[in-house]
Design a protein around this motif. Structure first.
Motif, PDB file in Angstrom:
ATOM      1  N   VAL A   1      -0.487   5.916 -18.554  1.00  0.00           N
ATOM      2  CA  VAL A   1       0.672   5.166 -19.054  1.00  0.00           C
ATOM      3  C   VAL A   1       1.704   5.005 -17.941  1.00  0.00           C
ATOM      4  N   ARG A   2       1.896   6.028 -17.134  1.00  0.00           N
ATOM      5  CA  ARG A   2       2.863   5.956 -16.038  1.00  0.00           C
ATOM      6  C   ARG A   2       2.480   4.883 -15.031  1.00  0.00           C
ATOM      7  N   VAL A   3       1.202   4.827 -14.687  1.00  0.00           N
ATOM      8  CA  VAL A   3       0.740   3.825 -13.739  1.00  0.00           C
ATOM      9  C   VAL A   3       0.794   2.435 -14.373  1.00  0.00           C
ATOM     10  N   SER A   4       0.441   2.327 -15.638  1.00  0.00           N
ATOM     11  CA  SER A   4       0.468   1.025 -16.319  1.00  0.00           C
ATOM     12  C   SER A   4       1.887   0.486 -16.448  1.00  0.00           C
ATOM     13  N   ARG A   5       2.828   1.351 -16.769  1.00  0.00           N
ATOM     14  CA  ARG A   5       4.213   0.923 -16.943  1.00  0.00           C
ATOM     15  C   ARG A   5       4.975   0.885 -15.625  1.00  0.00           C
ATOM     16  N   LYS A   6       4.367   1.408 -14.540  1.00  0.00           N
ATOM     17  CA  LYS A   6       4.986   1.463 -13.216  1.00  0.00           C
ATOM     18  C   LYS A   6       6.338   2.180 -13.257  1.00  0.00           C
ATOM     19  N   THR A   7       6.331   3.361 -13.858  1.00  0.00           N
ATOM     20  CA  THR A   7       7.539   4.175 -13.933  1.00  0.00           C
ATOM     21  C   THR A   7       7.313   5.483 -13.190  1.00  0.00           C
ATOM     22  N   GLY A   8       8.348   6.291 -13.133  1.00  0.00           N
ATOM     23  CA  GLY A   8       8.273   7.578 -12.458  1.00  0.00           C
ATOM     24  C   GLY A   8       7.615   8.628 -13.333  1.00  0.00           C
ATOM     25  N   PRO A   9       7.275   9.766 -12.738  1.00  0.00           N
ATOM     26  CA  PRO A   9       6.608  10.826 -13.510  1.00  0.00           C
ATOM     27  C   PRO A   9       7.524  11.533 -14.501  1.00  0.00           C
ATOM     28  N   ASP A  10       8.824  11.283 -14.427  1.00  0.00           N
ATOM     29  CA  ASP A  10       9.750  11.978 -15.323  1.00  0.00           C
ATOM     30  C   ASP A  10      10.251  11.097 -16.460  1.00  0.00           C
TER      31      ASP A  10
ATOM     32  N   SER B   1       0.830  -1.202   0.000  1.00  0.00           N
ATOM     33  CA  SER B   1       0.000   0.000   0.000  1.00  0.00           C
ATOM     34  C   SER B   1       0.866   1.255   0.000  1.00  0.00           C
ATOM     35  N   SER B   2       2.011   1.224   0.681  1.00  0.00           N
ATOM     36  CA  SER B   2       2.858   2.406   0.677  1.00  0.00           C
ATOM     37  C   SER B   2       3.508   2.614  -0.676  1.00  0.00           C
ATOM     38  N   SER B   3       3.829   1.532  -1.382  1.00  0.00           N
ATOM     39  CA  SER B   3       4.430   1.703  -2.702  1.00  0.00           C
ATOM     40  C   SER B   3       3.405   2.215  -3.703  1.00  0.00           C
ATOM     41  N   SER B   4       2.156   1.755  -3.571  1.00  0.00           N
ATOM     42  CA  SER B   4       1.144   2.259  -4.499  1.00  0.00           C
ATOM     43  C   SER B   4       0.787   3.706  -4.196  1.00  0.00           C
ATOM     44  N   SER B   5       0.777   4.093  -2.915  1.00  0.00           N
ATOM     45  CA  SER B   5       0.469   5.479  -2.596  1.00  0.00           C
ATOM     46  C   SER B   5       1.618   6.395  -3.000  1.00  0.00           C
ATOM     47  N   SER B   6       2.858   5.908  -2.867  1.00  0.00           N
ATOM     48  CA  SER B   6       3.969   6.758  -3.270  1.00  0.00           C
ATOM     49  C   SER B   6       4.035   6.918  -4.779  1.00  0.00           C
TER      50      SER B   6
END
Length: 199
Positions: free
Chosen positions: A84-93, A19-24
């Motif tokens: 796309v960021r959430v789907s690919r599990k990458t950072g916002p940059d 849960s902390s990784s998904s919230s972060s």
């Protein structure tokens, strides 16, 4: 493992680490969608004010149209980039997210606007422009952050000493007022003399 055990695992609350990784990973998504959309609306409104069509369609009408269109485009792009960021599990940059989101949102909006040719054209335009803007923002963010940190004390808008506009303290303000009163008295005396000479 039995079916009861698998159902029990599915029904359990996620562990604190997941849960902390998904919230972060979802921190700041509102700022990455809402803030650019509002800024795009402001830019669209200003460009409507400067548009050559403002005389034909009316200033308020064309400004609202430009602001709405640019806000819709920006919201679609930023929303697709977050998806796309959430789907690919990458950072916002990650700029790959920007390219994929630009291609997808451009294809969708282009299809609505101009058919299949529009979809292809808009997808390429959105991918290039969106990725370029995100790259520029990534490069400018540290510069802006350093500028803000170096000018936290509020002196970032300090006028140079040679400027005719000066912020006066109370002592300098009292001196200025005394000079103005002296000049006013001299002016009144000179005007009084001129009036006496005329009469």
């Amino acid at each position: 493992m039995s079916q009861g055990d698998s159902k029990k695992l599915e029904g359990e609350a996620p562990s604190s680490s997941s849960s902390s990784s998904s919230s972060s990973s979802s921190d700041g998504w509102k700022e990455r969608i809402i803030v650019p959309t509002i800024l795009a609306g402001l830019v669209g409104g200003v460009s409507g004010l400067l548009s050559k069509h403002r005389k034909v369609h009316g200033l308020a009408n064309i400004s609202a149209t430009y602001a709405t269109n640019l806000s819709i485009v920006t919201a679609c792009y930023c929303g697709a980039r977050e998806f796309v960021r959430v789907s690919r599990k990458t950072g916002p940059d990650d700029l790959v997210n920007s390219a994929i989101a630009g291609f997808g949102s451009g294809a969708l909006l282009g299809r609505l606007q101009g058919g299949q040719r529009g979809a292809l054209r808009y997808s390429v335009i959105f991918a290039v422009v969106g990725t370029t803007v995100d790259y520029a923002i990534l490069r400018l963010a540290p510069i802006i952050r350093n500028f803000r940190e170096s000018h936290k004390d509020g002196d970032w808008l300090k006028l140079p000493e040679w400027s005719p506009i000066q912020v006066l303290d109370e002592e300098a303000l009292a001196e200025k007022k005394a000079r103005e009163q002296k000049l006013y008295a001299q002016t009144q005396q000179a005007l009084g003399k001129l009036r006496k000479e005329e009469s």
